[in-house]
Design a protein around this motif. Structure first.
Motif, PDB file in Angstrom:
ATOM      1  N   TRP A  64       0.853  -1.186   0.000  1.00  0.00           N
ATOM      2  CA  TRP A  64       0.000   0.000   0.000  1.00  0.00           C
ATOM      3  C   TRP A  64       0.884   1.228   0.000  1.00  0.00           C
ATOM      4  O   TRP A  64       1.954   1.239   0.616  1.00  0.00           O
ATOM      5  N   PHE A  65       0.448   2.268  -0.725  1.00  0.00           N
ATOM      6  CA  PHE A  65       1.202   3.518  -0.780  1.00  0.00           C
ATOM      7  C   PHE A  65       0.216   4.667  -0.900  1.00  0.00           C
ATOM      8  O   PHE A  65      -0.752   4.604  -1.657  1.00  0.00           O
ATOM      9  N   SER A  66       0.475   5.744  -0.157  1.00  0.00           N
ATOM     10  CA  SER A  66      -0.403   6.910  -0.225  1.00  0.00           C
ATOM     11  C   SER A  66       0.398   8.155   0.158  1.00  0.00           C
ATOM     12  O   SER A  66       1.367   8.079   0.917  1.00  0.00           O
ATOM     13  N   THR A  67       0.005   9.302  -0.386  1.00  0.00           N
ATOM     14  CA  THR A  67       0.616  10.578  -0.018  1.00  0.00           C
ATOM     15  C   THR A  67      -0.420  11.438   0.711  1.00  0.00           C
ATOM     16  O   THR A  67      -1.631  11.255   0.528  1.00  0.00           O
ATOM     17  N   TYR A  68       0.061  12.377   1.509  1.00  0.00           N
ATOM     18  CA  TYR A  68      -0.860  13.176   2.307  1.00  0.00           C
ATOM     19  C   TYR A  68      -0.137  14.414   2.835  1.00  0.00           C
ATOM     20  O   TYR A  68       1.093  14.516   2.776  1.00  0.00           O
ATOM     21  N   ARG A  69      -0.915  15.340   3.347  1.00  0.00           N
ATOM     22  CA  ARG A  69      -0.383  16.483   4.091  1.00  0.00           C
ATOM     23  C   ARG A  69      -0.756  16.321   5.561  1.00  0.00           C
ATOM     24  O   ARG A  69      -1.801  15.744   5.891  1.00  0.00           O
ATOM     25  N   VAL A  70       0.076  16.843   6.431  1.00  0.00           N
ATOM     26  CA  VAL A  70      -0.119  16.712   7.874  1.00  0.00           C
ATOM     27  C   VAL A  70      -0.698  18.009   8.427  1.00  0.00           C
ATOM     28  O   VAL A  70      -0.199  19.100   8.147  1.00  0.00           O
ATOM     29  N   HIS A  71      -1.749  17.875   9.216  1.00  0.00           N
ATOM     30  CA  HIS A  71      -2.397  19.019   9.858  1.00  0.00           C
ATOM     31  C   HIS A  71      -2.023  19.055  11.339  1.00  0.00           C
ATOM     32  O   HIS A  71      -1.685  18.030  11.947  1.00  0.00           O
ATOM     33  N   HIS A  72      -2.121  20.226  11.927  1.00  0.00           N
ATOM     34  CA  HIS A  72      -2.035  20.357  13.393  1.00  0.00           C
ATOM     35  C   HIS A  72      -3.164  21.294  13.810  1.00  0.00           C
ATOM     36  O   HIS A  72      -3.033  22.516  13.809  1.00  0.00           O
ATOM     37  N   ARG A  73      -4.295  20.702  14.167  1.00  0.00           N
ATOM     38  CA  ARG A  73      -5.514  21.475  14.411  1.00  0.00           C
ATOM     39  C   ARG A  73      -6.291  20.890  15.589  1.00  0.00           C
ATOM     40  O   ARG A  73      -6.272  19.672  15.820  1.00  0.00           O
ATOM     41  N   VAL A  74      -6.998  21.764  16.299  1.00  0.00           N
ATOM     42  CA  VAL A  74      -7.892  21.356  17.389  1.00  0.00           C
ATOM     43  C   VAL A  74      -9.188  22.140  17.250  1.00  0.00           C
ATOM     44  O   VAL A  74      -9.167  23.362  17.024  1.00  0.00           O
ATOM     45  N   ALA A  75     -10.307  21.457  17.389  1.00  0.00           N
ATOM     46  CA  ALA A  75     -11.603  22.122  17.312  1.00  0.00           C
ATOM     47  C   ALA A  75     -11.772  23.097  18.469  1.00  0.00           C
ATOM     48  O   ALA A  75     -11.314  22.844  19.591  1.00  0.00           O
ATOM     49  N   ASP A  76     -12.433  24.223  18.191  1.00  0.00           N
ATOM     50  CA  ASP A  76     -12.648  25.233  19.229  1.00  0.00           C
ATOM     51  C   ASP A  76     -13.578  24.737  20.328  1.00  0.00           C
ATOM     52  O   ASP A  76     -13.507  25.198  21.461  1.00  0.00           O
ATOM     53  N   ARG A  77     -14.469  23.830  19.982  1.00  0.00           N
ATOM     54  CA  ARG A  77     -15.403  23.243  20.952  1.00  0.00           C
ATOM     55  C   ARG A  77     -15.452  21.739  20.721  1.00  0.00           C
ATOM     56  O   ARG A  77     -15.309  21.273  19.596  1.00  0.00           O
ATOM     57  N   PHE A  78     -15.668  20.970  21.766  1.00  0.00           N
ATOM     58  CA  PHE A  78     -15.883  19.529  21.637  1.00  0.00           C
ATOM     59  C   PHE A  78     -17.345  19.164  21.876  1.00  0.00           C
ATOM     60  O   PHE A  78     -17.718  18.005  21.746  1.00  0.00           O
ATOM     61  N   ARG A  79     -18.147  20.162  22.239  1.00  0.00           N
ATOM     62  CA  ARG A  79     -19.564  19.904  22.501  1.00  0.00           C
ATOM     63  C   ARG A  79     -20.370  21.138  22.163  1.00  0.00           C
ATOM     64  O   ARG A  79     -19.972  22.257  22.487  1.00  0.00           O
ATOM     65  N   VAL A  80     -21.507  20.923  21.510  1.00  0.00           N
ATOM     66  CA  VAL A  80     -22.526  21.958  21.344  1.00  0.00           C
ATOM     67  C   VAL A  80     -23.862  21.300  21.662  1.00  0.00           C
ATOM     68  O   VAL A  80     -24.318  20.400  20.951  1.00  0.00           O
ATOM     69  N   GLY A  81     -24.478  21.727  22.752  1.00  0.00           N
ATOM     70  CA  GLY A  81     -25.769  21.161  23.132  1.00  0.00           C
ATOM     71  C   GLY A  81     -25.682  19.673  23.403  1.00  0.00           C
ATOM     72  O   GLY A  81     -24.899  19.203  24.238  1.00  0.00           O
ATOM     73  N   ARG A  82     -26.451  18.908  22.643  1.00  0.00           N
ATOM     74  CA  ARG A  82     -26.521  17.467  22.830  1.00  0.00           C
ATOM     75  C   ARG A  82     -25.626  16.691  21.856  1.00  0.00           C
ATOM     76  O   ARG A  82     -25.770  15.475  21.710  1.00  0.00           O
ATOM     77  N   THR A  83     -24.721  17.399  21.201  1.00  0.00           N
ATOM     78  CA  THR A  83     -23.869  16.771  20.197  1.00  0.00           C
ATOM     79  C   THR A  83     -22.406  16.972  20.556  1.00  0.00           C
ATOM     80  O   THR A  83     -21.994  18.049  20.977  1.00  0.00           O
ATOM     81  N   PHE A  84     -21.603  15.915  20.358  1.00  0.00           N
ATOM     82  CA  PHE A  84     -20.186  15.894  20.739  1.00  0.00           C
ATOM     83  C   PHE A  84     -19.352  15.494  19.523  1.00  0.00           C
ATOM     84  O   PHE A  84     -19.831  14.808  18.625  1.00  0.00           O
ATOM     85  N   ILE A  85     -18.102  15.922  19.511  1.00  0.00           N
ATOM     86  CA  ILE A  85     -17.179  15.463  18.486  1.00  0.00           C
ATOM     87  C   ILE A  85     -15.979  14.808  19.154  1.00  0.00           C
ATOM     88  O   ILE A  85     -15.540  15.220  20.228  1.00  0.00           O
ATOM     89  N   LEU A  86     -15.452  13.777  18.482  1.00  0.00           N
ATOM     90  CA  LEU A  86     -14.389  12.953  19.050  1.00  0.00           C
ATOM     91  C   LEU A  86     -13.385  12.608  17.958  1.00  0.00           C
ATOM     92  O   LEU A  86     -13.688  12.658  16.760  1.00  0.00           O
ATOM     93  N   GLY A  87     -12.187  12.173  18.366  1.00  0.00           N
ATOM     94  CA  GLY A  87     -11.189  11.678  17.426  1.00  0.00           C
ATOM     95  C   GLY A  87     -10.750  12.748  16.449  1.00  0.00           C
ATOM     96  O   GLY A  87     -10.619  13.920  16.789  1.00  0.00           O
ATOM     97  N   ASP A  88     -10.522  12.337  15.195  1.00  0.00           N
ATOM     98  CA  ASP A  88     -10.031  13.268  14.179  1.00  0.00           C
ATOM     99  C   ASP A  88     -11.019  14.381  13.868  1.00  0.00           C
ATOM    100  O   ASP A  88     -10.630  15.417  13.319  1.00  0.00           O
ATOM    101  N   ALA A  89     -12.262  14.199  14.198  1.00  0.00           N
ATOM    102  CA  ALA A  89     -13.224  15.289  14.025  1.00  0.00           C
ATOM    103  C   ALA A  89     -12.933  16.440  14.978  1.00  0.00           C
ATOM    104  O   ALA A  89     -13.289  17.590  14.714  1.00  0.00           O
ATOM    105  N   ALA A  90     -12.244  16.147  16.088  1.00  0.00           N
ATOM    106  CA  ALA A  90     -11.968  17.156  17.117  1.00  0.00           C
ATOM    107  C   ALA A  90     -10.518  17.596  17.151  1.00  0.00           C
ATOM    108  O   ALA A  90     -10.222  18.705  17.597  1.00  0.00           O
ATOM    109  N   HIS A  91      -9.600  16.752  16.694  1.00  0.00           N
ATOM    110  CA  HIS A  91      -8.172  17.090  16.763  1.00  0.00           C
ATOM    111  C   HIS A  91      -7.422  16.231  15.757  1.00  0.00           C
ATOM    112  O   HIS A  91      -7.706  15.058  15.572  1.00  0.00           O
TER     113      HIS A  91
END
Length: 516
Positions: free
Chosen positions: A259-286
């Protein structure tokens, strides 16, 4: 079509599957959807750390995980193709965790393991299904699931976005993913190879204008290779564009490319991990560099942190726990991104200063520093995530011995082959003491339906920082909530009344839950 559930999970990668499994074990109804046709077939992320394996043990997956992967404990350093030394972690974590090593269990293996256990519990995954619209109010979350055929509207009490860096859930919530992207492009390859790289170890190769990292795979002589593409590499670069540098100086010889793949690397964190009754986790958050093999493990840690809090809220109706998810997990994500960013920048930059660090400072200092056991122990604690704690969380209170509220419960091996972590498989709030409890405290545990586990106070327990006769109120995820040096019923009552709800089917009777 319309349907209802307790928790809707968008994304069936390791984080979403782990969250679904933990919730299901705690009696919470889940729906989990993913636009992919099934679990990933590529290896992708490859390492699970000790803390993740401890979570797997809690859920009864540990033995199966150990049959599927392989552990390693050494990093070899090559400079311009010549071996310059090694860092070995063997023995430094023997008294810290039942898993004192670094462990290779690839993303496809993790997903297969989690899917099997979910299916065994009767949970069907909605593959080829995308969560599109997400709205919410004080009563719950409404989402649309798109697939072949008519869409489905799902009404859930809560929702979790585990759907990666391009998270549809995060976009629906309007949460920015703050940070940046490295200018350089990188590649990842799954290769069977031979050469100077040492089988079963991690091998890091530093050169004038690039680096290579080789990670052992479960199969012999198979390696995950991570490297940096040159500035002249085409946009659709293939393995042939990097083959010469990989095979230079006899470092490696490619025998089979999987297997071979190319990519760019990000360094990002979501400003919030929760809004109301909804949460974000994993790569969706950081999202961050692959340094230290932290990405998949951090997402699984998010899931372990949120799952029991959601379950207690679903069963009790009290939502005060849910605010602590972001309070505990976002600061760790920010710290992790900043740390990996500094290390990664020093490795990949092509300035004179970075080249000096890469070719002179690291080869000289790394063997010297890591020859000290204290340094190797700190390195293991950090990489294994066993050092992770929540000192500023409102859930974290008190101190007894060297253990403070918010610390991971110290692991303690017992003389009969068991450990104090065996009790954590109950996935519920519980009390640990090290030495005989006072009769009035036993009555208090019975009154509050809290399992009490009594372990002997020994030299080993005291060396781990566990004070004789202290009270440790332990969270379902294995972290200490409240630590009391003596029986303080007022402090215990105040804490339990605010934070703790034990399931009504808990069978504690004041006798059978005692451990010796």
């Amino acid at each position: 079509m319309t349907s209802t559930t307790d928790v809707l999970i968008s994304g069936a990668g390791p984080t979403g599957l782990f969250l679904a499994l933990w919730l299901t074990r705690l009696g919470v109804r889940v729906r989990i959807a993913d636009p992919k046709p099934g679990p990933v077939q590529e290896t992708r992320a490859i390492a699970v750390q000790a803390r993740t394996l401890e979570f797997y043990d809690q859920l009864g997956l540990g033995d199966e995980a150990m049959r599927r992967g392989r552990h390693f404990d050494r990093l070899n350093l090559f400079v311009r193709g010549q071996w310059r030394g090694a860092v070995r972690l063997r023995g430094v974590g023997d008294d810290l965790t039942p898993h004192p090593y670094l462990y290779i269990l690839t993303q496809d293996q993790n997903e297969a393991l989690l899917v099997e256990h979910l299916c065994g519990l009767g949970v069907a995954i909605d593959w080829n299904t995308e969560v599109t619209t997400v709205t919410q109010d004080n009563e719950g979350v409404t989402a649309t699931l798109e697939r072949d055929g008519p869409p489905e509207v799902v009404h859930a009490r809560y929702a979790a976005g585990c759907d990666g860096v391009r998270s549809a859930v995060r976009h629906a919530l309007g949460i920015p993913l703050s940070g940046g992207t490295y200018q350089q492009r990188f590649y990842v390859a799954d290769i069977t190879l031979s050469g100077k790289v040492r089988e079963g170890d991690v091998n890091l190769s530093l050169d004038d204008d690039h680096f290579l990292a080789f990670f052992p795979m479960p199969e012999p002589d198979r390696h995950r290779v991570v490297g940096q593409l040159g500035p002249d590499a085409p946009q659709n670069a293939t393995f042939e564009a990097v083959r010469d540098e990989l095979e230079a100086n006899g470092l490696a010889h490619m025998e089979r490319l999987h297997w071979f793949s190319t990519y760019r690397v990000h360094h990002r964190v979501a400003d919030r991990f929760r809004v109301g009754r909804t949460f974000i986790l994993g790569d969706a958050a950081h999202v961050h560099t692959p340094v230290g093999g932290q990405g998949m493990n951090t997402g699984l840690g998010d899931a372990a942190n949120l799952a029991w809090k959601l379950a207690q809220t679903v069963h009790s109706g009290l939502e005060n726990l849910l605010d602590t998810y972001e309070t505990e997990r976002r600061p760790f994500a920010v710290s992790l991104v900043n740390t990996t960013d500094r290390v990664f920048t020093g490795i990949v930059q092509n300035s004179l200063g970075a080249r000096f660090v890469r070719l002179a400072a690291i080869p000289t200092l790394l063997p010297l520093l890591t020859s000290a056991e204290a340094v190797r122990r700190l390195l293991f604690l950090t990489v294994s995530q066993t050092r992770l704690h929540y000192p500023t969380s409102p859930l974290s209170q008190g101190a007894a011995g060297r253990v403070r509220g918010g610390d991971r419960l110290p692991w303690l091996s017992l003389t009969d082959g068991r450990s104090n972590y065996d009790a954590l498989r109950a996935l519920t709030w519980q009390v640990h003491t090290y030495g005989p409890p006072a009769p009035e405290f036993l009555a208090w545990c019975t009154q509050h339906d809290l399992p009490l586990h009594v372990f002997p106070s020994t030299r080993r327990s005291r060396r781990a920082g566990l004070s004789p006769h202290a009270i440790y109120l332990v969270r379902p995820d294995g972290y200490v909530g409240l630590a009391c040096p003596t029986v303080d019923l007022d402090a215990l009552d105040a804490y339990v009344n605010r934070w703790v709800r034990v399931p009504h089917n808990n069978s504690f009777d004041g006798r059978t839950a005692l451990s010796v």
